[in-house]
Design an enzyme around this catalytic site. Structure first.
Site, PDB file in Angstrom:
ATOM      1  CB  SER A  22       0.268  77.255 -84.052  1.00  0.00           C
ATOM      2  OG  SER A  22      -0.011  75.919 -84.421  1.00  0.00           O
ATOM      3  CE1 TYR A  40       6.355  75.752 -84.960  1.00  0.00           C
ATOM      4  CE2 TYR A  40       6.820  74.789 -82.965  1.00  0.00           C
ATOM      5  CZ  TYR A  40       6.078  75.117 -83.957  1.00  0.00           C
ATOM      6  OH  TYR A  40       4.539  75.216 -83.556  1.00  0.00           O
ATOM      7  CG  ASN A  43       2.590  66.767 -76.572  1.00  0.00           C
ATOM      8  OD1 ASN A  43       2.395  65.581 -76.141  1.00  0.00           O
ATOM      9  ND2 ASN A  43       3.133  66.960 -77.708  1.00  0.00           N
ATOM     10  CE  LYS A  82       3.800  71.904 -74.800  1.00  0.00           C
ATOM     11  NZ  LYS A  82       4.870  71.189 -75.544  1.00  0.00           N
ATOM     12  N   GLY A  92       6.643  72.543 -69.683  1.00  0.00           N
ATOM     13  CA  GLY A  92       6.192  71.515 -70.325  1.00  0.00           C
ATOM     14  C   GLY A  92       7.207  70.738 -71.249  1.00  0.00           C
ATOM     15  CB  ALA A  93       8.837  71.982 -74.165  1.00  0.00           C
TER      16      ALA A  93
END
Length: 529
Positions: A261, A475, A331, A310, A388-389
């Site tokens: 994160s 990311y 989220n 999520k 979830g995403a």
């Protein structure tokens, strides 16, 4: 050596030689430590004169400790004798803190030395394991340890779950109350408490300790990470725990894993930039329902929700925003101040879809095209991942008029999501051969390509030629293999970093009830990736 700060940052030094100890001490000083714990039991030495030399040459105030269980000395009797010699020497040399095991502090011989000490403060420590700690168990142990004449109590606690830390925070606050009371009435039931939770699930024991009254936290040296401890550098530059107080609101990422994160490096500076009294921490959560059953106080004010929680987060909320409810994934959770209820939102959807739209618009405008509708309208939107995403992307693409095709390793999950957005689900094995037309959109919402598996990609480079735009929700790293190969074949690429920035801006507004410093936050993120 005197202390000028209310909060002390310490690092443990476990080195084999005096030379390594001294070098590590200089490194700790450079990285922001206020004091070091010299773990003498880790050293190889033939005579206590070497320990004396180390203590006299220390570059920082120190805690001198000698643990019986981890000592290099072979025999139990020999080990205890050496331990007593080292601790007596430290007391004679007026070291700032001398730490001893509860067993040692209870020894009559050591008790006499403690009574005769001049300036050293005595830390009595105990390792707590064997089941979930309770308020009663910890309270009884602290009372027994205090009876040794300790100035400070230290508990090293083995936790299996992040929820095991709740009694630790309660004990920290309890000891702090009684310590303050003693300054008025000259009587104290408890003494100051240092608490360390062992393992990655114990990280917040250090990051939130000062909020609940802890006066000392531990950090690790850069390059020598310790599970459950933040680095000294992150304590100094990211968390800045010296600004915490009892009124600080706690925010964090609920996820598993959580180490990747970047939220802390974004939200914490943004809180300080806007003058908001908050801290954002990583929370490695195994059972999200148990987490919310445990941490019910208004101190825990808001949460980002990551993999794999999520969808389960929806059921943990008292109320869910209509968009998040339709997506079936949350989220962001905010604890409403007026009644403490948990309200769920989804900032992933707009963040990812607008990032894709803006990239397409930029290309179209550059080509002289006029756009009156979403550039996704009528496009085939190929989605990898149905978590979830993935759900956020699927519902977002549908809302813009795209035809959604979903691939997921678990076909049933893909089928359920496809039905929800009037799309199509295909077996995951067909993804590599799927090429019904040119100019499609590809969105990876799976963990494929995330660190440490950066060599992986969901789609071959040759297949990527059929796509006008490729988006990757991953990311870490910023430029995944998927995006690299997509750019090489001429596709527009959109990094998950852009989605991360946009969803974080939405979260920050929900967390603080105000505006987010967009330029400031964007610069912060781009500087870190």
């Amino acid at each position: 050596m005197a202390f000028k700060k209310n909060l002390l940052v310490c690092t443990q030094l476990q080195c084999e030689t005096m030379e390594e100890m001294l070098a590590s001490m200089e490194k700790a000083k450079a990285e922001g430590a206020d004091l070091v714990e010299l773990c003498i039991d880790s050293m190889s030495f033939s005579h206590t004169s070497e320990v004396e030399k180390l203590i006299k040459q220390r570059a920082l105030p120190a805690i001198v400790s000698y643990r019986l269980k981890s000592s290099r000395t072979s025999g139990k009797g020999e080990c205890k004798t050496t331990c007593m010699q080292v601790l007596r020497l430290a007391l004679e040399l007026d070291v700032e803190f001398v730490e001893m095991d509860f067993e040692v502090a209870s020894d009559i011989g050591m008790a006499e030395c403690m009574y005769k000490r001049a300036n050293s403060k005595i830390i009595v420590s105990s390792f707590v394991n064997g089941g979930k700690p309770s308020n009663e168990r910890l309270g009884n142990l602290i009372a027994c340890m205090q009876s040794t004449g300790a100035d400070v109590i230290k508990l090293v606690i083995d936790v299996d779950y992040i929820t095991d830390l709740a009694p630790v925070f309660q004990m920290l606050a309890h000891c702090q109350i009684f310590t303050r009371t003693s300054q008025i009435c000259k009587y104290s039931l408890y003494v100051p408490l240092i608490a360390i939770a062992v393992g990655s699930r114990g990280l917040i024991s250090q990051l939130l300790g000062p909020k609940f009254g802890g006066f000392l936290v531990y950090g690790s040296l850069e390059g020598k990470s310790v599970p459950g401890l933040p680095t000294l550098v992150s304590l100094k530059h990211v968390y800045k725990l010296e600004y915490l107080n009892a009124d600080t609101k706690v925010f964090g990422l609920i996820s598993n894993p959580v180490g990747h994160s970047k939220g802390p490096i974004l939200h914490n500076p943004a809180f300080r930039h806007t003058g908001y009294n908050g801290i954002y921490v990583p929370m490695l959560v195994d059972d999200i329902k148990e987490f919310f059953r445990t941490y019910t106080g208004t101190d825990f004010a808001g949460f980002s929700v990551g993999i794999p929680h999520k969808e389960a987060a929806v059921g943990c909320c008292d109320e869910v925003h209509p968009l998040a409810k339709s997506i079936g994934a949350v989220n962001t959770i905010v604890r409403r101040p007026i009644d403490g209820k948990l309200i769920g939102y989804n900032t992933d959807c707009e963040a990812s879809i607008t990032a894709i739209e803006d990239a397409l618009r930029e290309r179209r405008v550059a080509n002289g095209e006029a756009l009156r509708t979403s550039p996704l309208a009528g496009k085939t939107f190929v989605l990898v991942g149905a978590g979830g995403a993935g759900r956020a992307l699927a519902f977002g693409a549908k809302s813009r008029g795209a035809q959604v095709v979903i691939f997921n390793r678990n076909y049933e999950r893909a089928k359920l999501l496809a039905d929800a957005v009037s799309g199509e689900a295909l077996p995951y094995e067909c993804l590599k051969r799927f090429c019904p037309q040119e100019g499609m959109i590809l969105a990876n919402a799976s963990a494929i390509g995330m660190e440490p598996n950066t060599d992986q990609t969901p789609v071959s480079k040759e297949t990527l030629r059929a796509y006008e735009l490729v988006f990757d929700a991953v990311y870490t790293p910023r430029n995944t293999r998927l995006l690299q190969e997509a750019a090489e074949v001429g596709a527009i690429v959109v990094s998950g970093v852009e989605m991360f920035i946009r969803q974080a801006l939405g979260q920050f507004r929900l967390f603080t009830g105000g505006l987010a410093p967009e330029d400031f936050m964007r610069k912060l993120v781009l500087a870190q990736f």
